[in-house]
Motif scaffolding. Structure first.
Motif, PDB file in Angstrom:
ATOM      1  N   TYR A 246      26.691  -2.241  50.129  1.00 33.82           N
ATOM      2  CA  TYR A 246      26.491  -1.564  50.742  1.00 33.82           C
ATOM      3  C   TYR A 246      27.629  -0.862  50.780  1.00 33.82           C
ATOM      4  CZ  TYR A 246      22.245  -3.818  53.067  1.00 33.82           C
ATOM      5  OH  TYR A 246      20.314  -4.497  52.432  1.00 33.82           O
ATOM      6  N   SER A 247      26.588   0.653  50.735  1.00 30.52           N
ATOM      7  CA  SER A 247      27.750   2.035  51.154  1.00 30.52           C
ATOM      8  C   SER A 247      27.860   2.214  52.068  1.00 30.52           C
ATOM      9  CB  SER A 247      27.747   2.763  49.782  1.00 30.52           C
ATOM     10  OG  SER A 247      28.390   3.552  49.817  1.00 30.52           O
ATOM     11  N   PRO A 248      29.343   3.003  52.685  1.00 28.42           N
ATOM     12  CA  PRO A 248      29.106   4.351  53.918  1.00 28.42           C
ATOM     13  C   PRO A 248      27.666   5.306  53.564  1.00 28.42           C
ATOM     14  CG  PRO A 248      31.009   3.781  53.799  1.00 28.42           C
ATOM     15  CD  PRO A 248      30.153   2.819  52.001  1.00 28.42           C
ATOM     16  N   TYR A 249      27.523   5.363  51.815  1.00 35.35           N
ATOM     17  CA  TYR A 249      26.439   5.984  51.952  1.00 35.35           C
ATOM     18  C   TYR A 249      25.147   6.111  51.623  1.00 35.35           C
ATOM     19  CZ  TYR A 249      30.682   9.367  51.362  1.00 35.35           C
ATOM     20  OH  TYR A 249      31.568  10.420  51.634  1.00 35.35           O
ATOM     21  N   ASP A 250      25.087   4.589  51.619  1.00 29.94           N
ATOM     22  CA  ASP A 250      23.878   3.961  51.653  1.00 29.94           C
ATOM     23  C   ASP A 250      22.745   5.066  52.564  1.00 29.94           C
ATOM     24  OD1 ASP A 250      24.380   2.727  49.755  1.00 29.94           O
ATOM     25  OD2 ASP A 250      23.954   0.832  50.087  1.00 29.94           O
ATOM     26  N   THR A 251      21.832   5.018  52.999  1.00 36.29           N
ATOM     27  CA  THR A 251      20.810   5.466  54.200  1.00 36.29           C
ATOM     28  C   THR A 251      19.260   4.059  54.357  1.00 36.29           C
ATOM     29  OG1 THR A 251      19.609   6.742  52.293  1.00 36.29           O
ATOM     30  CG2 THR A 251      21.142   7.962  52.493  1.00 36.29           C
ATOM     31  N   VAL A 252      19.470   4.832  55.614  1.00 36.29           N
ATOM     32  CA  VAL A 252      18.207   3.886  56.324  1.00 36.29           C
ATOM     33  C   VAL A 252      18.023   4.689  56.987  1.00 36.29           C
ATOM     34  CG1 VAL A 252      19.943   3.346  58.113  1.00 36.29           C
ATOM     35  CG2 VAL A 252      18.263   2.271  57.987  1.00 36.29           C
ATOM     36  N   VAL A 253      16.022   4.459  57.595  1.00 36.77           N
ATOM     37  CA  VAL A 253      15.118   5.895  58.445  1.00 36.77           C
ATOM     38  C   VAL A 253      15.283   5.299  59.557  1.00 36.77           C
ATOM     39  CG1 VAL A 253      12.985   6.254  58.657  1.00 36.77           C
ATOM     40  CG2 VAL A 253      14.264   6.057  56.533  1.00 36.77           C
TER      41      VAL A 253
ATOM     42  N   THR B 232      26.965   5.646  57.610  1.00 36.37           N
ATOM     43  CA  THR B 232      28.176   6.259  58.790  1.00 36.37           C
ATOM     44  C   THR B 232      27.615   6.967  59.416  1.00 36.37           C
ATOM     45  OG1 THR B 232      29.172   5.954  56.636  1.00 36.37           O
ATOM     46  CG2 THR B 232      30.180   7.931  58.221  1.00 36.37           C
ATOM     47  N   THR B 233      26.230   7.500  59.465  1.00 37.93           N
ATOM     48  CA  THR B 233      25.838   8.998  60.576  1.00 37.93           C
ATOM     49  C   THR B 233      25.164   8.650  61.523  1.00 37.93           C
ATOM     50  OG1 THR B 233      25.420  10.378  59.404  1.00 37.93           O
ATOM     51  CG2 THR B 233      24.071  10.047  60.908  1.00 37.93           C
TER      52      THR B 233
ATOM     53  N   LEU C 167      45.365   5.826  59.510  1.00 30.53           N
ATOM     54  CA  LEU C 167      44.502   4.836  59.588  1.00 30.53           C
ATOM     55  C   LEU C 167      44.694   4.134  57.747  1.00 30.53           C
ATOM     56  CD1 LEU C 167      41.874   5.829  61.851  1.00 30.53           C
ATOM     57  CD2 LEU C 167      43.353   4.108  61.969  1.00 30.53           C
ATOM     58  N   PRO C 168      44.215   2.812  57.402  1.00 32.64           N
ATOM     59  CA  PRO C 168      44.166   1.949  56.609  1.00 32.64           C
ATOM     60  C   PRO C 168      42.575   1.999  56.550  1.00 32.64           C
ATOM     61  CG  PRO C 168      43.972   0.201  58.521  1.00 32.64           C
ATOM     62  CD  PRO C 168      44.500   1.961  58.985  1.00 32.64           C
ATOM     63  N   ALA C 169      42.027   3.422  55.826  1.00 31.93           N
ATOM     64  CA  ALA C 169      40.509   3.918  56.033  1.00 31.93           C
ATOM     65  C   ALA C 169      40.755   3.873  54.523  1.00 31.93           C
ATOM     66  CB  ALA C 169      40.151   4.926  56.276  1.00 31.93           C
ATOM     67  N   ILE C 170      39.415   3.479  53.325  1.00 32.92           N
ATOM     68  CA  ILE C 170      39.405   3.384  52.030  1.00 32.92           C
ATOM     69  C   ILE C 170      37.782   4.464  52.373  1.00 32.92           C
ATOM     70  CG2 ILE C 170      38.094   2.192  50.015  1.00 32.92           C
ATOM     71  CD1 ILE C 170      39.781   0.035  51.081  1.00 32.92           C
ATOM     72  N   ALA C 171      37.824   5.899  51.723  1.00 36.65           N
ATOM     73  CA  ALA C 171      36.508   6.064  52.023  1.00 36.65           C
ATOM     74  C   ALA C 171      35.781   5.707  50.626  1.00 36.65           C
ATOM     75  CB  ALA C 171      36.810   7.806  51.068  1.00 36.65           C
ATOM     76  N   PRO C 172      34.153   5.788  51.000  1.00 35.99           N
ATOM     77  CA  PRO C 172      33.670   5.078  49.674  1.00 35.99           C
ATOM     78  C   PRO C 172      33.479   6.653  48.442  1.00 35.99           C
ATOM     79  CG  PRO C 172      32.544   6.054  51.433  1.00 35.99           C
ATOM     80  CD  PRO C 172      33.815   5.876  51.862  1.00 35.99           C
ATOM     81  N   ALA C 173      33.532   5.444  47.719  1.00 39.05           N
ATOM     82  CA  ALA C 173      32.716   6.824  46.482  1.00 39.05           C
ATOM     83  C   ALA C 173      31.121   8.150  46.560  1.00 39.05           C
ATOM     84  CB  ALA C 173      32.464   6.191  45.407  1.00 39.05           C
ATOM     85  N   ALA C 174      31.716   8.788  46.110  1.00 44.51           N
ATOM     86  CA  ALA C 174      30.085   9.649  46.382  1.00 44.51           C
ATOM     87  C   ALA C 174      29.198   9.724  46.090  1.00 44.51           C
ATOM     88  CB  ALA C 174      30.860  10.584  46.213  1.00 44.51           C
TER      89      ALA C 174
ATOM     90  N   ARG D 289      25.577  -0.171  45.497  1.00 42.29           N
ATOM     91  CA  ARG D 289      26.690  -1.289  45.340  1.00 42.29           C
ATOM     92  C   ARG D 289      26.899  -1.283  44.526  1.00 42.29           C
ATOM     93  NH1 ARG D 289      22.747  -5.364  47.879  1.00 42.29           N
ATOM     94  NH2 ARG D 289      21.493  -3.449  48.961  1.00 42.29           N
ATOM     95  N   GLN D 290      28.360  -1.609  44.503  1.00 46.09           N
ATOM     96  CA  GLN D 290      29.666  -2.369  43.509  1.00 46.09           C
ATOM     97  C   GLN D 290      28.423  -3.568  42.577  1.00 46.09           C
ATOM     98  OE1 GLN D 290      32.756  -2.892  44.797  1.00 46.09           O
ATOM     99  NE2 GLN D 290      33.248  -0.541  45.681  1.00 46.09           N
TER     100      GLN D 290
END
Length: 732
Positions: A462-469, A499-500, A692-699, A710-711
């Protein structure tokens, strides 16, 4: 020839030597007027003998007086006959008793160290001592090797006639009984009048050693040794007299100086000198000696680590006694009074009590609780960070918690490898031996559990940008019926990114994601990260209905910070015997196996940063560096959490009531986040900020369906499972 005319004389000769006490009463004989015989005189009268004067008749004694005097005299004779016989029997029994104990006494060297267990000295990461546990014994001393001031102070305080009695002081006993009666106590209650020798006999338990088959516990044994009955005191007196015959006065004093408890876990003068002043007993000055001697009457309550002012006041009294008995000059006593003894820097430290208790519980019993050796444990404790945590706790409670509140809190500061740097187990700091809420309390984690749900999803692609209702949602739970969770706000946000959903701690998306990836996988990820407490199997697991300790939760978050590898929280670095270099035991903690891939961990850190920068953890923001974390509030607000990290440290904070009653107006984003911030401000003070050791996901690409961003190399589910996920999340 006829002699008829002569008077006849006495045929018995006169007494040649008349009695000295008798005067002659013979009168001269006169010639008769008529009488026959040629001599012309008549016969003479017989000479009268001397008579003793008549004895005066004795006065008759009054019958009643004679009876009373006779009776009293008879009683005295009976009493004397009984007394000397009883005295002889008692003397014989005393001699037999003393003789019996005399034969039981071992060499004096066998009596110097009388501890039932060894000691544990704990040192921090800088090598400084911060805590002691067990029975401290600095080594054997003698009356001649300790400071003369300590020797004199003990004698002046405990037994000023020590060098002049035979082990028992009748004068001291009589004085003690008089004081006890005057103060309204029983004759044997309160002051005992015991000599140093008698006190030593009590410390030796009159030669009786601990036997686990006789006493249920060591405490029962000690209680029996401290019994104050008349019979017990009699035995102690016999034992004391036997000691006086067996040992010299200085040997008896040496035993006493080694065995006496002096508070703070210190047994003997050497341990006490090290514990309180950081020096040897041979180098103690008068005021330090007076403080140690003053502890002998009430070692726990008078210990300077417990109440320094009270201990100094008692020492002042001892100094006056020393001057009064000639051990100090007037000038020396005044100088000592003007400069009372103070604690060493090590002894003044009251931090780390909760941490020390926890470390002791993690080590093997034969080296910690039941050790017969003196052990030194090197730990991970950072005194600066420990002080920071305690100061933060005190600051928030003083300024932001309502007066009268009984709410408790706990703090754990940890490195990303699991090394615990600080621990506060309750709102009361600087204590030990009490309930540790950081390690012993198992409480519902609330939304602080949600990162493990999202960690599972990210690991599956899953990506942090994936959505859910985020919408009203119900599901059927086998055996329980329909279950309809709600958000804390009772409102819904519609379609949101993962993420939200995490940033605002939305419940519906967390449940949907958990059900989509599989509860069993979420359970496994959480367990692998270090949540050892039992987790619920139902769908509510995603909302943190299971219980865990703050230490477990903080350790699990450390795994997120370090890139996805589990850690075992630890505080013990190594263990050695005192005075030896060989390491007997190393650490049992640190980084373990990988749980999720580093990319998934980095993306989760990125998501958790949004919790602080945009979501429920806003009060935890720091002015100079990035922060990631998660708030948590359990059902009915019974527990409130904030666990977060910078690039260097993970800090976990829990808040709640011991009786599990609801908190008033407290959520994880409130006071726990503020305690976290106050702690981290102090922890990071003077340190360089690093990202922080953060990795921003691809848009995300708009054309692609939600939830399936997802990859390819990490696609773990087949098409059927994907369809189920899309349906569950509300996708098309």
């Amino acid at each position: 020839m006829s002699d008829s005319g002569r008077g006849k004389g006495r045929l018995v000769a006169d007494r040649r030597y008349p009695r000295a006490s008798q005067k002659s009463t013979t009168k001269p004989q006169g010639r008769k007027a008529s009488g026959g015989g040629a001599g012309g005189g008549g016969p003479s009268r017989p000479r009268k003998t001397a008579r003793k004067p008549a004895r005066k008749p004795a006065k008759k004694r009054n019958f009643l007086v004679a009876f009373v005097l006779g009776t009293f005299s008879w009683i005295l004779r009976i009493f004397w006959r009984i007394t000397w016989r009883v005295t002889a029997v008692v003397a014989l029994m005393l001699a037999l008793g003393v003789g019996f104990f005399y034969t039981q006494l071992p060499p004096v060297t066998d009596l110097l160290d009388g501890r039932a267990r060894g000691s544990v000295t704990l040192i921090d990461r800088n090598g400084a001592i911060f805590a002691w546990r067990g029975d401290q014994f600095g080594g054997a001393v003698t009356a001649s090797s300790v400071s003369k001031h300590l020797k004199n102070a003990v004698i002046a305080t405990e037994d000023k006639r020590f060098y002049h009695h035979f082990g028992v002081s009748p004068r001291g006993v009589a004085s003690a009984i008089r004081i006890n009666l005057a103060e309204g106590r029983g004759p044997l209650s309160g002051h005992g009048g015991s000599t140093i020798t008698q006190q030593t006999a009590k410390l030796l338990c009159i030669g009786v050693e601990y036997d686990s088959e006789v006493w249920k516990s060591e405490a029962d044994y000690v209680a029996d040794c401290r019994e104050s009955s008349l019979l017990r005191k009699g035995k102690e007196a016999l034992y004391a007299m036997a000691m006086e015959l067996k040992y010299t006065k200085d040997e008896i004093l040496s035993i006493y100086l080694n065995r006496a408890y002096m508070g703070g876990g210190a047994y003997g003068a050497e341990a006490a000198a090290e514990r309180y002043f950081g020096k040897n007993a041979a180098t103690l000055n008068p005021q330090e000696s007076a403080m140690l001697a003053g502890l002998l009457t009430a070692p726990s309550s008078l210990a300077p680590t417990n109440d320094l002012e009270r201990s100094q006041a008692r020492a002042a009294t001892v100094l006056r006694l020393m001057e009064d008995q000639g051990y100090l000059s007037d000038a020396e006593e005044k100088a000592a009074q003007a400069s009372p003894a103070t604690l060493s820097e090590e002894a003044q430290r009251k931090t780390g009590g909760y941490f020390a208790d926890w470390v002791m519980s993690t080590g093997p019993e034969y080296f910690t609780r039941d050790t017969m050796e003196d052990v030194v444990i090197r730990t991970t404790l950072d005194p600066k960070l420990q002080q920071a945590a305690e100061d933060a706790m005190n600051s928030v409670y003083e300024s932001k918690v309502k007066e009268g509140s009984k709410a408790q809190a706990a703090i754990v500061v940890m490195s990303s490898d699991g090394a615990v740097r600080a621990m506060v187990g309750g709102r009361k700091t600087g204590v030990s031996g009490v309930f540790n809420r950081a390690t012993q309390a198992k409480r519902q984690t609330g939304s602080a559990f949600k990162p493990f749900v999202y960690a599972t999803a990210l690991e599956l692609g899953y990506s942090p940008y994936d959505t859910v209702v985020d919408e009203p949602f119900c599901m059927n739970v086998p055996g329980s019926g329909q279950w309809c969770p709600q958000n804390y706000s009772k409102t819904y946000k519609g379609r949101v990114t993962l993420t939200t959903a995490l940033a605002h701690s939305l419940n519906i998306p967390a449940v949907k994601i958990s059900e989509a990836v599989g509860r069993d996988l979420v359970h496994k990820v959480a367990t692998d990260f270090g949540i050892k407490s039992e987790l619920n199997d139902g769908p509510a697991m995603a909302l943190g209905t299971s219980e865990a300790s703050l230490l477990e939760m903080t350790g699990a978050y450390a795994g997120i910070l370090n890139g996805g590898s589990a850690v075992t929280p630890y505080g013990l670095v190594d263990l050695r015997l005192k005075g030896e270099d060989e390491v007997l035991m190393g650490t049992g903690g640190g980084i373990r196996e990988r749980v999720i891939q580093s990319e998934a961990a980095g993306q989760l850190v990125w998501m958790m940063e949004h919790v602080v920068s945009e979501g429920t953890g806003g009060r935890a923001k720091l002015p100079d560096r990035e922060v990631a974390g998660k708030t948590g509030t359990s059902n009915d607000a019974r527990d409130a959490w904030f666990i977060g990290f910078t690039s260097d440290y993970v800090v976990g904070v829990w808040m709640g009531n011991d009786d599990n009653s609801p908190l008033t107006g407290v959520t994880g984003g409130g006071l726990p986040a503020e305690i976290w911030r106050e702690t981290m401000l102090r922890v990071t003070d003077g340190t360089e900020a690093t990202p922080l050791p953060a990795i921003a996901p691809a848009a995300p690409e708009p054309a692609q369906p939600q939830v399936q961003q997802r990859q390819p190399e990490r696609q773990r589910r087949d098409n059927i499972i994907q369809q189920v996920i899309r349906d569950l999340l509300g996708g098309g």
